[in-house]
Design a protein around this motif. Structure first.
Motif, PDB file in Angstrom:
ATOM      1  N   LEU A 194       0.713  -1.374   0.270  1.00 28.39           N
ATOM      2  CA  LEU A 194       0.036  -0.061  -0.072  1.00 28.39           C
ATOM      3  C   LEU A 194       0.692   1.180   0.089  1.00 28.39           C
ATOM      4  N   SER A 195       1.950   0.980   0.421  1.00 31.71           N
ATOM      5  CA  SER A 195       2.946   2.391   0.596  1.00 31.71           C
ATOM      6  C   SER A 195       3.404   2.595  -0.718  1.00 31.71           C
ATOM      7  N   GLY A 196       3.358   1.709  -2.011  1.00 29.11           N
ATOM      8  CA  GLY A 196       3.869   2.146  -3.124  1.00 29.11           C
ATOM      9  C   GLY A 196       5.362   2.555  -3.040  1.00 29.11           C
ATOM     10  N   ILE A 197       5.825   3.556  -3.875  1.00 29.85           N
ATOM     11  CA  ILE A 197       7.021   3.856  -3.871  1.00 29.85           C
ATOM     12  C   ILE A 197       7.345   5.049  -2.979  1.00 29.85           C
ATOM     13  N   ASP A 198       6.253   5.304  -2.030  1.00 34.76           N
ATOM     14  CA  ASP A 198       6.626   6.568  -0.921  1.00 34.76           C
ATOM     15  C   ASP A 198       7.513   5.897   0.059  1.00 34.76           C
ATOM     16  N   TYR A 199       8.830   6.374   0.153  1.00 38.30           N
ATOM     17  CA  TYR A 199       9.773   5.845   1.015  1.00 38.30           C
ATOM     18  C   TYR A 199       9.274   6.132   2.462  1.00 38.30           C
ATOM     19  N   GLY A 200       9.055   7.286   2.842  1.00 38.91           N
ATOM     20  CA  GLY A 200       8.543   7.826   3.995  1.00 38.91           C
ATOM     21  C   GLY A 200       7.665   6.951   4.729  1.00 38.91           C
ATOM     22  N   LEU A 201       6.276   6.874   3.719  1.00 37.73           N
ATOM     23  CA  LEU A 201       5.260   6.092   4.426  1.00 37.73           C
ATOM     24  C   LEU A 201       5.534   4.679   4.450  1.00 37.73           C
ATOM     25  N   GLY A 202       6.416   3.911   3.567  1.00 34.64           N
ATOM     26  CA  GLY A 202       6.815   2.677   3.844  1.00 34.64           C
ATOM     27  C   GLY A 202       7.347   2.459   5.438  1.00 34.64           C
ATOM     28  N   GLU A 203       8.414   3.439   5.531  1.00 32.00           N
ATOM     29  CA  GLU A 203       9.060   3.395   6.906  1.00 32.00           C
ATOM     30  C   GLU A 203       8.095   3.594   7.999  1.00 32.00           C
ATOM     31  N   ARG A 204       7.307   4.466   7.923  1.00 30.85           N
ATOM     32  CA  ARG A 204       6.412   4.692   9.189  1.00 30.85           C
ATOM     33  C   ARG A 204       5.107   3.521   9.248  1.00 30.85           C
ATOM     34  N   VAL A 205       4.659   3.201   8.315  1.00 29.31           N
ATOM     35  CA  VAL A 205       3.670   2.094   8.505  1.00 29.31           C
ATOM     36  C   VAL A 205       4.126   0.893   8.825  1.00 29.31           C
ATOM     37  N   ALA A 206       5.412   0.417   8.161  1.00 27.83           N
ATOM     38  CA  ALA A 206       6.050  -0.884   8.655  1.00 27.83           C
ATOM     39  C   ALA A 206       6.533  -0.443  10.310  1.00 27.83           C
ATOM     40  N   THR A 207       7.295   0.370  10.656  1.00 25.94           N
ATOM     41  CA  THR A 207       7.677   0.303  11.970  1.00 25.94           C
ATOM     42  C   THR A 207       6.435   0.522  12.941  1.00 25.94           C
ATOM     43  N   LEU A 208       5.434   1.166  12.544  1.00 28.40           N
ATOM     44  CA  LEU A 208       4.391   1.306  13.521  1.00 28.40           C
ATOM     45  C   LEU A 208       3.674   0.020  13.571  1.00 28.40           C
ATOM     46  N   LEU A 209       3.628  -0.760  12.614  1.00 26.34           N
ATOM     47  CA  LEU A 209       2.721  -2.046  12.630  1.00 26.34           C
ATOM     48  C   LEU A 209       3.814  -2.973  13.434  1.00 26.34           C
ATOM     49  N   ALA A 210       5.224  -3.008  13.276  1.00 24.07           N
ATOM     50  CA  ALA A 210       5.858  -3.893  14.038  1.00 24.07           C
ATOM     51  C   ALA A 210       5.853  -3.517  15.501  1.00 24.07           C
TER      52      ALA A 210
END
Length: 588
Positions: free
Chosen positions: A452-468
């Motif tokens: 879902l984060s696509g190629i948005d580097y910041g969004l991928g980092e935020r969502v992945a770490t928050l879910l972890a």
């Protein structure tokens, strides 16, 4: 009428006080200085000196002369500690004039020469002091220190052993002997020396510091944690122990504890390196705003040699938070430095997040000159098609509940996420508690969130770490999430690295998150599974996730092969298909 040059009064000191501070029981003090000694537990050195100088000038009493010489040397040490060489030399010569060139003069002159970087002359003076007084243990100790700094380790060791033999209760030489062993790679001998020191004095905190550093260097992180925790029970505010323990905890995957001890260290000493490590620790647990604020503090107090490294870290954090204007400010400071290429990369990511595609393409072209992100311009040219594909391979059983769980402020409601997933018959109990969890349930939630984060580097980092943090809170789960994130980014940013290149690129970062798990990556050739083995394999712990992924990257099975086989564990098949679908990006 008789004229008096000095008006002196005599303080009657308690014998125990006089003995403690090496003062005469009847201490001469100038009347004009009496206001300086009122209500003072310790007499000022300048007051003592003036009184003794006046007394000796009028009496030439040998009794007071010996005290005056002693306090000239005390004044010398005080001036030397302040790097006031001129004043130190004055007191040294005053002592010499009054007391002659005894072993003390040679010893203190050696200290002055050493601090003035005249090491060979300092050596001569120390040896002269020891000729005059061979039993002077401090002289042997300082000779050891001088030889150690000059990397003459055999001579240093001999001098330290001499000091220890002359005064077995003086334990600093044992600490320095351990340092000699460490410098020469004799780690077992150093550990033995430090343990013997602690047997003699369990409160010798510097030995705990040395052992902690040594165990960290030897990658014995459990031992490092135990010894440093023991040291902190003796000195709870020892900054070195707190700082080094933060490093140890991170390597053990105990990132919440790392934050705790580094935060305490920073409260005691706001130095750039402590604040920088605290900023990294906050980043590891997804506290990005705290990480940014702490890194800014570090940058503001940083020494010149550390400023650029901290500026680069600020760029990384801002690219995650989403603030490219401030990134540009730090980026401009890193132009023409060794960090320029890395800074350019994160600025490109920030532009992509902000939808500044043309600016991002310009940077991608520049990075391509360094052999980096060669496919990024092509990806940005077809970014909508690219993102549509990523959304199309996501599982709506996970993505729709995730989308529906964002609150008005853009954060994920943990309880809401649990309830939304439950509607799709997906129950992840770890979302309901705050205990550290090492069960792998929730893996599919991470992989689909990344899509879902696509190629948005910041969004991928935020969502992945928050879910972890929601799923696993700390430990191995944070490592696995970062590992999945780096694989995802490697593919969606068009690198499609080979296994050995990929591991080489991420291994140092992974070591900082969990050293134990990172060894699976470092020894990846020993942990590979063939395709038939993957068909029969089961995912039961985090280590299994690593083994399945590196095995996929090694054998590169076709997507059709994965789809057409009946896997013993559907989670293995799901993970392999996730990887295979990402590899299909190269065809778009």
């Amino acid at each position: 009428m008789k004229n008096y040059k000095y008006a002196i009064v005599y303080l009657d000191l308690k014998p125990e006080y006089a003995k403690l501070y090496n003062l005469p029981v009847k201490l001469p003090v100038l009347v004009e200085d009496m206001k300086k000694v009122a209500n003072k537990n310790k007499l000022p050195l300048d007051v003592i000196l003036r009184g003794l100088e006046a007394q000796y000038e009028i009496s030439k009493d040998e009794y007071y002369k010996s005290y005056l010489v002693y306090f000239y040397y005390e004044a010398f040490k005080e001036a030397l500690n302040k790097d006031d060489f001129e004043q130190a030399n004055y007191y040294l010569n005053a002592a010499k004039k009054l007391g002659g060139e005894d072993y003390r003069f040679n010893f203190y002159r050696a200290l002055l020469l050493k601090k003035s970087e005249q090491e060979e002359l300092a050596e001569l003076e120390l040896k002269e002091a020891l000729v005059k007084n061979p039993n002077f243990h401090l002289g042997h100790f300082e000779l050891g220190n001088l030889m150690f700094e000059r990397k003459l380790y055999d001579e240093a060791l001999e001098a330290y052993k001499n000091a220890l033999e002359l005064n077995p209760e003086f334990l600093l030489p044992k600490l320095k002997i351990a340092d000699v062993y460490i410098e020469n790679g004799l780690f077992s001998e150093a550990i033995q020396e430090l343990n013997e020191l602690l047997e003699k004095d369990p409160g010798f905190v510097a030995a705990y510091v040395r052992l902690g550093i040594l165990f960290n260097q030897l990658q014995r992180y459990e031992d490092a944690a135990l010894i440093q925790e023991k040291g902190l029970k003796i000195d709870s505010e020892n900054v070195e122990l707190l700082y080094n323990l933060g490093f140890t905890y991170a390597r053990l995957g105990k990132h919440l504890k790392a934050v705790e001890v580094l935060k305490k260290a920073a409260e005691i000493s706001e130095t750039d390196y402590i604040l920088h490590e605290l900023a990294i620790a906050y980043r590891n647990i997804g506290e990005y705003i705290k990480s940014y604020d702490t890194a800014k503090k570090a940058y503001n107090v940083a020494k010149k040699e550390n400023k650029n490294l901290i500026a680069l870290f600020l760029i990384k954090i801002l690219s995650i938070i989403g603030n490219y204007e401030d990134i540009e400010k730090y980026y401009n400071e890193l132009k023409d430095t060794e960090f320029m290429v890395s800074a350019k990369t994160f600025l490109m990511f920030a532009y992509i997040s902000e939808g500044e595609i043309e600016k991002a393409k310009q940077l991608a072209n520049e990075l391509n000159n360094y052999g980096l992100y060669g496919n990024m311009v092509s990806i940005l040219d077809k970014v909508e098609k690219y993102v549509d594909y990523l959304e199309s391979i996501a599982d709506e059983k996970y993505t729709i509940p995730l989308i529906n769980s964002f609150d008005e402020e853009g954060f994920i409601d943990k309880l809401g996420l649990y309830e939304n997933l439950k509607k799709n018959n997906i129950e992840i109990e770890s979302l309901l508690n705050d205990e550290i969890n090492e069960e792998i349930s929730g893996l599919e939630l991470i992989t689909n969130a990344l899509l879902l984060s696509g190629i948005d580097y910041g969004l991928g980092e935020r969502v992945a770490t928050l879910l972890a943090r929601y799923l696993w809170k700390d430990g191995k789960g944070l490592f696995i999430t970062r590992f999945l994130l780096r694989i995802y980014q490697d593919k969606v940013f068009g690198n499609f690295s080979t296994l050995d290149v990929f591991i080489s690129d991420i291994i140092e970062e992974m070591k900082d998150l969990h050293f134990g798990l990172s060894r699976l990556l470092a020894d990846y050739e020993l942990n590979l599974i063939d395709f038939d083995g993957l068909i029969e394999y089961n995912l039961s712990e985090f280590e299994d996730i690593i083994k399945v992924i590196i095995s996929y990257m090694h054998i590169k099975p076709l997507k059709s092969e994965i789809e057409n086989e009946e896997f013993e564990d559907s989670k293995v098949q799901s993970l392999l298909l996730w990887l295979a679908n990402l590899d299909e990006l190269i065809k778009i």
